[in-house]
Design an enzyme around this catalytic site. Structure first.
Site, PDB file in Angstrom:
ATOM      1  N   CYS A   1       7.964   1.499 -10.481  1.00  0.00           N
ATOM      2  CA  CYS A   1       8.418   0.433  -9.574  1.00  0.00           C
ATOM      3  C   CYS A   1       7.265   0.018  -8.673  1.00  0.00           C
ATOM      4  CB  CYS A   1       9.583   0.902  -8.728  1.00  0.00           C
ATOM      5  SG  CYS A   1      10.051  -0.304  -7.462  1.00  0.00           S
ATOM      6  N   ILE A   2       6.934  -1.251  -8.687  1.00  0.00           N
ATOM      7  CA  ILE A   2       5.748  -1.714  -7.964  1.00  0.00           C
ATOM      8  C   ILE A   2       5.933  -1.629  -6.450  1.00  0.00           C
ATOM      9  CG2 ILE A   2       6.413  -4.162  -8.119  1.00  0.00           C
ATOM     10  CD1 ILE A   2       3.383  -4.760  -8.459  1.00  0.00           C
TER      11      ILE A   2
END
Lengths: 96, 130, 128, 128, 96, 130
Positions: free
Chosen positions: B78-79
Site C-alpha cells: 500500500c503506497i
C-alpha cells in the site's frame, strides 16, 4: 459458513468475545499464534459456546510446548487443515 | 482456487508475517493459485529491501521474493501506508526529492484499490494481523 | 516465596518484567536480550514472569514452523550471566494449569500481593 | 434494528468492521480508507462499529497534540461516497454510557445477537 | 512511589489488571492514549482500587472528545502534569 | 533532572511515538535535560530516513531531529532490532554487502548496553510502547 481466525491469548485480550459475538451457528473458530493457549483445559471455557467447531493450529501448539496439553474437545489441525478450512468456508474474518 | 493474503504485521515483531508465509506455502502446495499478497499497516515493512536478519533466523524478505519467483504471486505494498513509514521505490523517492530507495521489485507500491480488487476477483482472502 | 518471607524478596539494579509468550511476538526475546546485556554490564538483574509470560518457561518448546528459534536457548544462558532470580506469578501458572514441574528452569513463586514489593525492591524496571 | 426487522439487515459487497478508537493507532483510519476506496470502486460498503470502535463516532473530537488530524473529517466524507450503512453495536455504546445523541453521525443500532447476520449478509469482510 | 503508565483500553485489553496487581499502596496510575477511556464513569470501576491516585492525561481526553465526560474522582493532568508525576516518582513502569 | 526515553512503537501505526515526542517537548520546556531517546522493538522505524508522511500530518522524523539539534538529545537505535527491520547506516550496509542505507545521523545504531547505561546514569527513564 464463515471461518473466524483468532490470534490473541484470551488471558491478555478481550477480543475473543467480539469474535464469539460475531459467530453464526455454523461458523467455525480457528485459534492460531498466541490464541492457541485457549486450547488448554483451563482456558477453553472462554470458548464454551463454540465447542465442536473450535479448532487450534498444531504447528503453533507444538512450537509452544502445548501439543499434548490440549482439551480433548478442541479439534487440532495442521496448516494443510487450515487451508482446507478456508476452502470450506465462504469467507474468513481475522480477529486480532 | 485463487487466493489473496492481506498481511498487516511487521516482520520479526509479530508472528503475522511468519504465519502468512507458512499459510502461503501450504496454499500453493495444495495446488491453489496464490495470486496476491497485499501488505498494509505495518505489513509494509516486509518489503524493506535492506533487511538483514541474523543468519540463523528465517529470512522473510527472501521468502516473499521466492513466492513471486516460483509462483508468480504479486507482492503489493500500500503506497499510502508505505510512504509514511519510509518505504519508497526509486520513482517515489525521486518524486519526494529523496536520495536512494528502500523498496524494489518484485514488491510494487500500489493503491488500496488493488486490495479491493483482489478481494473481489479471487476466491478467498485471508488476513494475518499483529 | 510466601508473605512470611518478605525478607527473601531480592534487591536488584534492574527488574525485567516479561508478560508475553514465545513465538507470537518479539517482546519476550527482546526483554531477555535486555536482561542479558544488563547482566553483562555488571548489573544485578531479576526476571519477573507475569500473565502469558509464564509460557516462556514451559518445557518442550520447539522451533517455529519456519525455523524460528524460540527463547529456550536464551533461558539456558541466564545462569551463565548470573541471572539467578526468576520470579513467577503463581496465579498465572494456576490459571493455565501449569505446575512447577512442567517448567524448564528453576523458579521462585510469587504471590499476587507480593508483586508490588518486588517492583519496589529494584532500582530500575523494564516492562516487556 | 431489532430482531423483528432482520429484513432490514443490509446486503452488501463489503463489510468493514472498525474495532479501534481514534488517535491510539492507525487501524481506524486505515479501515476507513479501505471503505472509501471500495466505495469509489463501486462496491456497496457497510461499516460495523464494535467495541472501542464506537469511540470513532463520538462528537467533539479534536486534532491530536502534535496536530494529528483524527478521523472526524473521514466520517464526514462517507456520505459523499454513498456509504450510508453505519451499524453500531448497541452494547458497546451502553457499556461506555454513550447515547445516540452523543454521536456525530446518524447510525443504525445492532443488537449483539444480530451481528452474525450482518457478517453473513456481506460477500467480503475486512476487520480493523 | 512508582508511577505506572497504562495505554490500553480496559474494554479491549486485560493488561490493566496486571498493572493494578503490581501497584503498591502509594503508587500512582496514569491513563494515557486509548486507556483514557477508563476515566468514563461507566468504565472507571475497573480502577476502583486506585481511586484517589488515578490520573488521566488531558490532551488524550480532549482529542477523543472525552474531556467533559470523566468521572469526578479521576485526577486530570496535562502533559506538564505528566512530567511532574515522573519527577515525583522514584521510577516509572509502562504497561501496554 | 536528566531524562531518558525508551520508544518501542512504530511511527504512524501507534500513538507511542507521538506521545513520546509530546512528553519530550514538555520535559525540555520544564528545564530538564533530555539526554537520550533509545529506540527499540518497532520504535526503530522512527529513524527511517525516507519517511514521507502527507504534508498535513506531523513529520515525526523531523521532530526527532529537531530535539537533537536544539537540545543535544542523543537518538540511539538498537542495532539488533534495526538490522532485522532493514534499518542500516552506511557502515552496516557495506558490512552486509547492501547498496544504500536507510538510517543516518543524527540517529546512531548502538547496542542495548546504551539503553542499560541510560537507565543507570540518568535520573528518569520513561517508556512509550505500542
Amino acid at each position: 459458513m464463515i471461518l473466524h481466525i483468532l490470534n490473541r491469548s484470551p488471558s491478555a485480550s478481550r477480543i475473543f468475545q467480539q469474535a464469539l459475538d460475531a459467530m453464526g451457528p455454523d461458523d467455525r473458530l480457528l485459534l492460531i499464534e498466541d490464541a492457541v493457549q485457549g486450547a488448554l483445559p483451563q482456558l477453553v471455557r472462554y470458548f464454551e459456546p463454540v465447542i465442536g467447531r473450535l479448532f487450534a493450529l498444531r504447528e503453533d501448539l507444538v512450537s509452544r510446548g502445548l501439543e499434548g496439553r490440549c482439551d480433548d474437545r478442541v479439534l487440532v489441525v495442521d496448516v494443510d487443515g487450515f487451508v482446507t478450512l478456508t476452502e470450506e468456508a465462504d469467507k474468513t474474518v481475522s480477529w486480532f | 482456487m485463487r487466493y489473496a493474503l492481506l498481511v498487516q504485521g511487521g516482520p520479526y515483531s509479530h508472528q503475522a508475517s511468519h504465519s502468512a508465509l507458512r499459510f502461503a506455502q501450504a496454499v500453493v502446495a495444495r495446488g491453489h493459485h496464490l495470486a496476491t499478497v497485499f501488505f498494509y499497516h505495518d505489513g509494509v515493512y516486509n518489503a524493506a529491501r535492506l533487511s538483514a536478519p541474523p543468519q540463523d533466523e528465517p529470512h522473510l524478505l527472501d521468502a516473499w521474493r521466492r513466492l513471486n519467483d516460483e509462483h508468480g504471486t504479486e507482492l503489493l505494498v500500500c503506497i499510502a501506508a508505505g510512504l509514511r513509514r519510509g518505504l519508497l521505490d526509486e520513482r517515489e523517492a525521486a518524486r519526494h526529492g529523496k536520495q536512494g530507495h528502500s523498496l524494489e521489485a518484485p514488491f510494487e507500491l500500489t493503491g488500496l484499490g488493488q486490495l479491493i480488487e483482489a478481494g473481489s476477483h479471487h476466491d478467498r482472502l485471508v488476513t494475518f494481523s499483529p | 516465596m510466601t508473605r512470611q518471607d518478605m525478607s527473601a524478596i531480592p534487591n536488584g539494579d534492574l527488574l525485567v518484567i516479561l508478560r508475553h509468550g514465545p513465538h507470537g511476538s518479539s517482546w519476550l526475546r527482546e526483554g531477555l536480550d535486555a536482561a542479558l546485556v544488563a547482566a553483562a554490564f555488571g548489573q544485578r538483574v531479576s526476571l519477573l514472569f507475569l500473565g502469558d509470560g509464564v509460557m516462556a518457561l514451559l518445557g518442550g518448546q520447539q522451533v517455529g514452523p519456519l525455523g524460528q528459534k524460540g527463547t529456550q536457548p536464551m533461558l539456558e544462558m541466564l545462569g551463565m550471566y548470573d541471572i539467578e532470580t526468576l520470579l513467577v506469578d503463581r496465579g498465572a501458572l494456576v490459571e493455565r494449569g501449569i505446575g512447577v514441574s512442567d517448567l524448564s528452569v528453576t523458579v521462585s513463586l510469587v504471590e499476587s500481593e507480593d508483586i508490588a514489593n518486588v517492583l519496589a525492591h529494584h532500582r530500575q524496571i523494564l516492562n516487556f
